[in-house]
Design a protein around this motif. Sequence first.
Motif, short mmCIF file in Angstrom:
data_model
loop_
_atom_site.label_atom_id
_atom_site.label_comp_id
_atom_site.label_asym_id
_atom_site.label_seq_id
_atom_site.Cartn_x
_atom_site.Cartn_y
_atom_site.Cartn_z
N ILE A 1 5.87 9.02 -1.55
CA ILE A 1 5.74 7.60 -1.86
C ILE A 1 4.27 7.24 -2.03
CG2 ILE A 1 6.04 5.27 -0.95
CD1 ILE A 1 8.60 6.26 0.41
N LYS A 2 3.44 7.77 -1.14
CA LYS A 2 2.00 7.48 -1.22
C LYS A 2 1.42 8.04 -2.51
CE LYS A 2 -0.45 7.35 2.51
NZ LYS A 2 -1.27 7.63 3.72
N ALA A 3 1.82 9.26 -2.90
CA ALA A 3 1.34 9.85 -4.16
C ALA A 3 1.77 9.00 -5.35
CB ALA A 3 1.88 11.28 -4.29
N PHE B 1 0.80 -1.23 0.00
CA PHE B 1 0.00 0.00 0.00
C PHE B 1 0.83 1.28 0.00
CE2 PHE B 1 -3.12 -3.02 1.75
CZ PHE B 1 -4.16 -2.78 0.88
N GLY B 2 2.13 1.17 0.19
CA GLY B 2 2.96 2.38 0.21
C GLY B 2 2.82 3.16 1.48
N TRP B 3 2.52 2.46 2.59
CA TRP B 3 2.36 3.12 3.88
C TRP B 3 3.69 3.07 4.63
CZ3 TRP B 3 -2.74 0.11 5.24
CH2 TRP B 3 -3.78 0.62 4.47
N PHE B 4 4.42 4.18 4.62
CA PHE B 4 5.71 4.25 5.29
C PHE B 4 5.76 5.45 6.22
CE2 PHE B 4 6.44 2.19 1.20
CZ PHE B 4 7.09 1.03 1.60
N SER B 5 6.03 5.24 7.50
CA SER B 5 6.25 6.24 8.53
C SER B 5 5.52 7.56 8.25
CB SER B 5 7.75 6.47 8.74
OG SER B 5 8.31 7.13 7.63
N GLU B 6 6.20 8.68 8.49
CA GLU B 6 5.59 9.99 8.34
C GLU B 6 6.54 10.92 7.59
OE1 GLU B 6 4.76 11.32 12.27
OE2 GLU B 6 3.17 9.85 12.63
N GLY B 7 6.07 12.15 7.31
CA GLY B 7 6.92 13.13 6.67
C GLY B 7 6.66 13.25 5.18
N TRP B 8 7.37 14.20 4.56
CA TRP B 8 7.12 14.51 3.16
C TRP B 8 7.57 13.38 2.23
CZ3 TRP B 8 11.16 14.83 -0.31
CH2 TRP B 8 12.45 14.94 0.22
N VAL B 9 8.60 12.62 2.62
CA VAL B 9 9.03 11.50 1.79
C VAL B 9 7.94 10.44 1.73
CG1 VAL B 9 10.71 9.63 1.53
CG2 VAL B 9 11.47 11.91 2.24
N ALA B 10 7.35 10.15 2.90
CA ALA B 10 6.25 9.18 2.94
C ALA B 10 5.08 9.66 2.09
CB ALA B 10 5.81 8.95 4.38
#
Length: 510
Positions: A349-351, A337-346
Amino acid sequence: MARPIWPKISSRFVSSMLAGHSALGLLFAALIYIVCLSGSVLVLAHEIDRWENPDAPIVREVETSALVTAAENGMQKALEAGTHDYVSVTTAADGHPNFSVRFADFQTGLDETFMLDEAGEILGPRHDGFGHFLEHLHFYLHLPQTIGLFVVGLIGVALLSSVWSGVFSHPRIFKDVFKFRRGGSKRLEEADLHNRLSVWGLPFHIIVSLTGAVLGLATLVLGILALAAFDGDMDRAGEVIGGPSVARDETPAEVPDIGIMIDGLLAEHPEAKLARLGIRQFGTRGQTVQLDLATARDLTITDRHIFDTNGTYLGSRGFSDGSLGNQVIGASGALHFGWFSEGWVAGLIKAAYVILGFALTFITSSGVAIWIARRQDKGKPVPGWEKAWTATVWGQPFALATVAIAALAGLSAAALPLYLLACLAALSAGFFVSRLTLSRALRALTAGLVVGVVLLHFVRFGLMPTDSAALVMNLGLLCLSALLALTIEPVRKALRVSGGETRDVQQAAE
């Protein structure tokens, strides 16, 4: 003479792969399309949850005392409802900046969630009508859980097989990675776009189909493990993946001191945050306390640490520091699902997952469209299948928009019947109108329903809700509605929209 970069593949092998690719695609096309579309939207599950609860307070950090209070309030609500099966408390470390408590009875299906303030006090019910429907559609196709998960796992296998057979059936697919044939037949243009998107997103396609197959077939893998290593004992096999368990014992017992467990575990893992606190069979000798920790450096979403009724630490699932197999399983959900931690990098990745997910959905759709066009070029048209596929492709967004309106209107219980009715209506309409009319009508209806979803959200929660993520979601939905409308030729003419790019969008849609 220079040696060729690309190895020569026999024409017989290519033909066999192409036949297999077509057969797999056609056999599972509708189910693959539904799973891909729902999965692409479900990447935004946390944002959807915030959109459905825009009045929930933002609580990014909570004290141990608030977690204990939240658990106590959840257990009280569960007992009032007549169950002690399961209570869980969710924090911002789980993916969205809210604080909530849930109780569930897995035997009866009773399931309620409440929003909390920063002290752990219940403010009111938390809504998850559309998100819950979407999860069950993607994970189980709304079939009984075990059967549905197995079917979705098989779809993952079929998708993975289609990806590889597609690569092997097109020997020049990498050599022509940037080649587009413009100005020719629509079939060739669509085939080029189909192939280019397939190559550009190939790593993503392999990852999501492989992890989907692993997650979907987990029950089958567990059964094989039980037979092979534990003489058929499913409980022992389950502990290898799910962590240690405790035998069911309904003898009354006090709930252990949860605060001590939380503080002790966090002291041992100072880099981690508590994402979820769960209690199963609370108030009995067979109760277990589950603390799910999220660690930014791990691929796994969370790892679960388990305590018994005496507060004794039993162990973890091993998703963060266990065997290689456990860590692979633990990482599968995040990779899928592309669910990784927090922040702009995450966020980036989600986008990327959303974009690549919709690209895979388009690849599935265009693959069948190419087969239909090829049949027509050979003088063997299949108008019935063509209409059915158009109804499937554009009927799914129409049905999901219908469910979203029902969920916002407080009719979540009717979501599945309305979804099935919308799908049936789209298919039935093909008997009375042309394929082009059907395509345009479904797009127009979906665009209108999406606007209706936003308006209904404004009526319920106002133009500027507490959580600004809801406003962003509404603006995104309005853009989606406008894009759908612009693919309909009469709308384009009415708005006097012209240009090659818009014409390409129109041709691809129709």
